[in-house]
Design a protein around this motif. Sequence first.
Motif, PDB file in Angstrom:
ATOM      1  N   LEU A  28      15.444 116.601  68.794  1.00 39.34           N
ATOM      2  CA  LEU A  28      14.137 116.330  68.416  1.00 39.34           C
ATOM      3  C   LEU A  28      13.930 116.354  66.868  1.00 39.34           C
ATOM      4  CD1 LEU A  28      12.429 118.663  70.858  1.00 39.34           C
ATOM      5  CD2 LEU A  28      12.156 115.982  70.800  1.00 39.34           C
ATOM      6  N   ALA A  29      14.695 117.063  66.082  1.00 34.99           N
ATOM      7  CA  ALA A  29      14.466 117.292  64.824  1.00 34.99           C
ATOM      8  C   ALA A  29      15.159 115.920  64.221  1.00 34.99           C
ATOM      9  CB  ALA A  29      15.191 118.546  64.197  1.00 34.99           C
ATOM     10  N   GLN A  30      15.878 115.242  64.717  1.00 32.97           N
ATOM     11  CA  GLN A  30      16.719 114.104  64.350  1.00 32.97           C
ATOM     12  C   GLN A  30      15.938 112.763  64.668  1.00 32.97           C
ATOM     13  OE1 GLN A  30      19.651 114.173  62.432  1.00 32.97           O
ATOM     14  NE2 GLN A  30      19.048 116.128  62.576  1.00 32.97           N
ATOM     15  N   GLY A  31      14.631 113.032  65.366  1.00 30.44           N
ATOM     16  CA  GLY A  31      13.560 112.077  65.587  1.00 30.44           C
ATOM     17  C   GLY A  31      13.652 111.372  66.858  1.00 30.44           C
ATOM     18  N   MET A  32      14.312 112.124  68.104  1.00 32.28           N
ATOM     19  CA  MET A  32      14.327 112.012  69.394  1.00 32.28           C
ATOM     20  C   MET A  32      12.960 112.167  69.778  1.00 32.28           C
ATOM     21  SD  MET A  32      16.423 113.706  72.645  1.00 32.28           S
ATOM     22  CE  MET A  32      15.508 115.279  72.823  1.00 32.28           C
ATOM     23  N   SER A  33      12.340 111.010  70.624  1.00 34.09           N
ATOM     24  CA  SER A  33      11.012 111.431  71.289  1.00 34.09           C
ATOM     25  C   SER A  33      11.154 111.980  72.608  1.00 34.09           C
ATOM     26  CB  SER A  33      10.323 109.750  71.187  1.00 34.09           C
ATOM     27  OG  SER A  33      10.478 109.435  70.241  1.00 34.09           O
TER      28      SER A  33
END
Length: 445
Positions: free
Chosen positions: A218-223
């Motif tokens: 999530l911190a890497q941009g996963m939705s």
Amino acid sequence: MTEATGRHIAVIGGGIMGVSAAEALLRDGHKVTMIEPGTFGGPQAASFGNGAFLSPASNTPVSMPGLWAKVPGYLREREGPLTIRWAHLPRLAPWLLRFLAAGWTEARVTRTAAALGALLDDAAGRHSALAARVGAPDLIRREGLIYLYRDRAAYEAEALAWRLRRDAGVRADLLEGEALAARVPGLSPDYRFGVLLHDGGHCTEPGAYVAAIADWCLAQGMSHVGARAIGLRTEGGHVRAVRTETGDVPCDGAVVTAGVHSSALVRACGDRVPMEAERGYHIELTEGAPDLPTPVMPQDLKVAITRTRTGLRVAGQVELASTSTAPDWRRADLLRRALLECFPGLASDPDALTVTRWQGNRPSPADGVPVIGPARVGGVTYAFGHGHFGLVAAPMTAALVADMVAGRAPAIDPAPFSVARFRRGGRTRRSPAHHTRATATAHGG
Ligand SMILES: Cc1cc2nc3c(=O)[nH]c(=O)nc-3n(C[C@H](O)[C@H](O)[C@H](O)COP(=O)(O)OP(=O)(O)OC[C@H]3O[C@@H](n4cnc5c(N)ncnc54)[C@H](O)[C@@H]3O)c2cc1C
């Protein structure tokens, strides 16, 4: 970024398989949307409650030659490590027959053990690296594992399994008498023989591990879409969106990692996998749990006993029944009894032990081999059906998925894991996905 990377991939199911795949896909530069209705690391998933073993010896299938002879006993016996609920037998019979057939001959289990051995290559090392990458190195420990026997004769009775493990490169030391007692404080003297697997490890809290990997993603941009996937929208035989209870998630590709609930999505792709739940249980002794430096697995009781961050966990039991059946908590009581049989000093009054308990579903294809690889629908990749070894096999499975999505040469031979093995004669049938524009719905699950 190559042409093959940087696509939008929907991952369906956020257990250990889904989050490991998501991590590998993000590292490859893809945009990832995770479709998971539950909490990451929550008790809805098998990945929450497993025995936490990272065992290289998990390459031997449950169905081994001679198992068929024990089935009548499993139907009668209510207190053994494997039970079949009578009422479910007619529905389970086709799966059960294929399951027994998969272990019918030495040649068959040798093939299975070789394929699974490749999937487990350096598994504990891969988990250490993964845990470090997501900033949670303490969740993986590499202090070995010990398989316990009452005596040497009991060990020798499993000669075939140990040969298959040695053939897969598993390193094992034999421990007897004092040497064993010194490694396992408090162990009952009834266990006089052990096999130490140096390359084994364990996870100190499987649910927290899944959550830590998900948090990193999530911190890497996963939705994250907090809904259940119910089907796919395809165009020209290629996936264009995953249909969920709350709307479509457009994507260039999808990975099915919904554990035992993958079957419905598999049918939506026009494929078929004979898969059932091998239901399992755990108890966790939350107060007064002693330290257990090396996890143990008494082979007669078929339980994994592991010190986790939350207590002393005892996981095991195979109960064949459908996923919707209520748990039979008498099976958790058998785990408590098994714990005391191994560690008799734990409590003078077994009923006074404070335990939490859990029931979950191992996703188990009939042939004991997971399904990893392309679906009939273009752009869809399967990664489910890891039965008893889904935790330990997750990093290599994720690497295979990432290789396949990127179109790279896969890290290991993926052929044994292909869904095509369940197609009649290996032939491809026309699927709903081959219509120019189509929707396919997942029923059940
Ligand atoms: C008692 C027991 C002990 C075990 N011990 C070990 C062990 O010691 N070592 C080991 O390696 N393995 C062990 N296993 C096996 C291991 O736990 C499983 O193989 C593994 O957790 C499977 O992971 P998964 O991600 O495929 O499935 P799961 O962990 O079940 O995750 C599937 C996820 O998909 C989600 N989902 C379901 N349907 C949908 C849908 N339609 N749309 C979107 N999401 C959906 C669910 O909510 C869930 O979060 C054990 C299992 C049990 C039950």
